[in-house]
Enzyme design. Structure first.
Site, PDB file in Angstrom:
ATOM      1  N   GLU A   1      -2.599 -11.119 -12.466  1.00 14.23           N
ATOM      2  CA  GLU A   1      -3.384 -11.295 -10.959  1.00 14.23           C
ATOM      3  C   GLU A   1      -5.085 -11.142 -11.501  1.00 14.23           C
ATOM      4  OE1 GLU A   1      -1.408  -8.679  -8.198  1.00 14.23           O
ATOM      5  OE2 GLU A   1      -0.502 -10.393  -7.269  1.00 14.23           O
TER       6      GLU A   1
ATOM      7  N   GLU B   1     -17.785 -10.841  -4.663  1.00 12.23           N
ATOM      8  CA  GLU B   1     -18.889 -11.866  -4.907  1.00 12.23           C
ATOM      9  C   GLU B   1     -19.593 -12.220  -3.662  1.00 12.23           C
ATOM     10  OE1 GLU B   1     -15.441 -12.006  -5.371  1.00 12.23           O
ATOM     11  OE2 GLU B   1     -15.261 -12.458  -7.542  1.00 12.23           O
TER      12      GLU B   1
ATOM     13  N   ARG C   1       0.249   7.540 -10.416  1.00  9.05           N
ATOM     14  CA  ARG C   1      -0.922   6.716 -10.171  1.00  9.05           C
ATOM     15  C   ARG C   1      -1.895   7.160  -9.305  1.00  9.05           C
ATOM     16  NH1 ARG C   1      -2.532   4.259  -5.476  1.00  9.05           N
ATOM     17  NH2 ARG C   1      -3.740   2.298  -5.363  1.00  9.05           N
TER      18      ARG C   1
ATOM     19  N   GLY D   1     -11.658  -2.840  -4.098  1.00 13.16           N
ATOM     20  CA  GLY D   1     -10.298  -3.181  -3.792  1.00 13.16           C
ATOM     21  C   GLY D   1      -9.647  -1.837  -3.477  1.00 13.16           C
TER      22      GLY D   1
ATOM     23  N   GLU E   1     -13.196  -3.754   0.323  1.00 12.39           N
ATOM     24  CA  GLU E   1     -11.697  -4.422   0.533  1.00 12.39           C
ATOM     25  C   GLU E   1     -11.771  -5.780   1.070  1.00 12.39           C
ATOM     26  OE1 GLU E   1      -8.649  -3.410  -0.644  1.00 12.39           O
ATOM     27  OE2 GLU E   1      -7.660  -5.290   0.524  1.00 12.39           O
TER      28      GLU E   1
ATOM     29  N   HIS F   1       0.934  -1.299   0.025  1.00 11.30           N
ATOM     30  CA  HIS F   1       0.146  -0.004   0.132  1.00 11.30           C
ATOM     31  C   HIS F   1       0.776   1.208   0.103  1.00 11.30           C
ATOM     32  CE1 HIS F   1      -3.624  -2.213   0.296  1.00 11.30           C
ATOM     33  NE2 HIS F   1      -3.055  -3.160   1.386  1.00 11.30           N
TER      34      HIS F   1
ATOM     35  N   GLU G   1      -8.605   0.504  -8.933  1.00 10.78           N
ATOM     36  CA  GLU G   1      -7.480   0.461  -9.551  1.00 10.78           C
ATOM     37  C   GLU G   1      -7.102  -0.967  -9.215  1.00 10.78           C
ATOM     38  OE1 GLU G   1      -4.177  -0.585  -9.963  1.00 10.78           O
ATOM     39  OE2 GLU G   1      -3.162   0.570  -7.949  1.00 10.78           O
TER      40      GLU G   1
END
Ligand SMILES: [Ca+2]
Ligand SMILES: [Ca+2]
Lengths: 351, 351
Positions: A137, A114, A38, A62, A85, A29, A128
């Site tokens: 990933e 989900e 970014r 996320g 998250e 992070h 992001e």
């Protein structure tokens, strides 16, 4: 069709414990937050669309430490931001929301997309999700699933689209440090290690490569393009692109370098699309670039062409992994000669 | 005495599969071979003692690719060199010996030193066994065991001795990138993450730190000294040293930086001891330096003293790991005031 590669049946093909475990530590992070290109890109998107965002419902998928959600609350006046998250970082995200006085606007939800439930659909889905070579990933799958489930008709996706770019390049330093090194170090013959070196250093791509503009042998090509409004999960199984490069200067063709750019459409009149470009002509980001080394370098001359296909093939077993395959033809033609050389190489990322 | 830390009974307290597995790949060997200070130091020792080495029997323990053994055969005329390597790299070492035409001189033996058998005792035991903070991974134990078992009376040890050095230092960049960063990034209050950052970044030492001479707050102290002729395995359980630093310039005391120097005695008249110094005033090596961060930085002034003790405590369970403990007192005295501040911190390396 191709046969699945599953010799080994994984307990969890998403390796979520490992994946979300990493995002439960601060190191990643910190690296992402410290990446100014970014983080400022997302900040600019929020700032440039603050009138549009007024009273809107936003999902930040996320969210990590919650920086994008915090920007929404700090710079605009959304009615609600759902900060989602899966990793244990969510507990800290909640503390940061409170510390900054935004608990009326931002709701932190810990869980996989989900599994979590929102009380309503959202107007904006921001995330992001980009990895090495854009797709690595495959967090993008969660974004597509969230869009289909939670984004209202006509809602906004940020990023709105994404492209993967490619360039044939020199990589003299990397090649000589890893391969030429064995020729005669300290007056000794270490060439028996060269095949091992090739296997160890050139079988997989090199993440975290920084390519200098001078090492690009041609102008880059966009080889893949994703429209985040229409992308389907099944599209991710195999993505194909084509490239055609005109070599601009003579040099050594050591491999291909790839990177991505994402685009954020503006919903406000007069405001322009924000672009986050991770290529060699932009400020370096924490993604850097991804280098795919050929087994054997090829000398090329100005005027040569390098053309062919790239295929990104998602791993059937390990759902966060993929294999990138290049097939290329190098053509040299002068007044009185013509030659043509073809090659193919596949790179597992990571299995 | 202290109670063993074994809550968990490891299957292999030496973690040999992991340890030797790493040394079976080329990456680490390339890093070590490319380290000119390291490799040239061993080369100088062989070269400077080539008359002495004539017809001698040498053991090169943990030989890796065999570079030291190859130097012996290339630069001197030993009767035999036993190149001992536990990892699978030994297969390649054999190929390199053959490729360079030294198979009559060098015998490669794959196995742990505790298991291999030599046909005779040796005159010289040479090894590159040093790890981070000198001792980490405790390969030194294998060197001591080899000495006791295979070195003839009066034989030579290279390195012959080793010292661990320490300096109190500034680490402004590391501190601000990992700790001050959270103060107010992008106009937001991220201070709730600071305790987590301290735990994640400052609990263990930072390997691979490069300290600049200007960040040393005082001249360094040697805190531990190992005589490779007399060192015993039991000495390794706990090593204690003392330090006393006179602060030379005002600054911020962020932590301690440690490194090592090893010494190779010369057996030839007129030739001097070769020294491999991995400190801030020498050429950087692949070991770099090891940084131990305090939880809270302390402002110090020229004339202050920092004194105390360092203890290296080998892990009772994980035999390649250790804990380094610092206890320090900072004294400030001016004409009309005196103050004194004490601190203590233990750093697991790695458990
Ligand atoms: Ca990412
Ligand atoms: Ca070593």
């Amino acid at each position: 069709g191709e046969a699945p590669e599953a010799e080994e049946e994984p307990e969890d093909p998403w390796q979520d414990e490992e994946y979300f475990g990493n995002y439960g530590t601060l190191k990643l992070h910190l690296e992402m937050l410290s990446d100014k290109s970014r983080t400022e890109a997302y900040r600019q998107v929020i700032l440039g669309n603050r009138a549009f965002l007024k009273n809107k419902v936003v999902m930040d998928l996320g969210c990590g430490t919650g920086i994008i959600s915090l920007f929404c609350a700090q710079l605009a006046q959304p009615s609600t931001v759902y900060a989602v998250e899966a990793s244990s970082m969510a507990n800290y995200t909640r503390q940061l929301v409170k510390q900054n006085g935004f608990e009326d606007t931002i709701t932190v939800l810990q869980g996989r997309i989900e599994e979590i439930q929102l009380p309503q659909q959202v107007d904006v889905l921001v995330s992001e999700w980009m990895g090495n070579c854009l797709l690595f990933e495959f967090m993008v799958e969660s974004v597509v699933l969230s869009r289909d489930r939670w984004l209202r008709d006509g809602g906004v996706m940020w990023p709105s689209s994404a492209a993967l770019s490619l360039v044939p390049c020199q990589a003299d330093t990397y090649y000589s440090e890893n391969m030429s090194f064995w020729d005669r170090p300290y007056g000794l013959d270490f060439t028996p290690l060269q095949l091992l070196a090739q296997q160890e250093f050139f079988t997989k791509p090199k993440f975290s490569h920084i390519i200098e503009p001078k090492d690009c042998l041609a102008p880059p090509c966009d080889v893949l393009f994703l429209d985040m409004y229409t992308l389907q999960v099944r599209d991710l199984e195999e993505l194909k692109g084509h490239f055609h490069f005109c070599v601009e200067k003579s040099g050594t063709f050591h491999g291909f370098t790839a990177w991505f750019t994402v685009y954020f459409e503006s919903l406000e009149a007069g405001d322009t699309t924000v672009e986050l470009n991770t290529g060699p002509n932009a400020e370096p980001t924490h993604w850097k670039q991804t280098l795919f080394m050929l087994d054997t370098p090829v000398s090329v001359c100005a005027g040569d062409s390098i053309s062919g296909d790239i295929t990104v093939h998602r791993n059937h077993t390990w759902r966060r992994h993929m294999t990138v395959t290049f097939e290329w033809t190098i053509k040299t033609s002068t007044e009185d000669s013509y030659s043509c050389q073809v090659g193919k190489k596949s790179f597992p990322m990571w299995r």
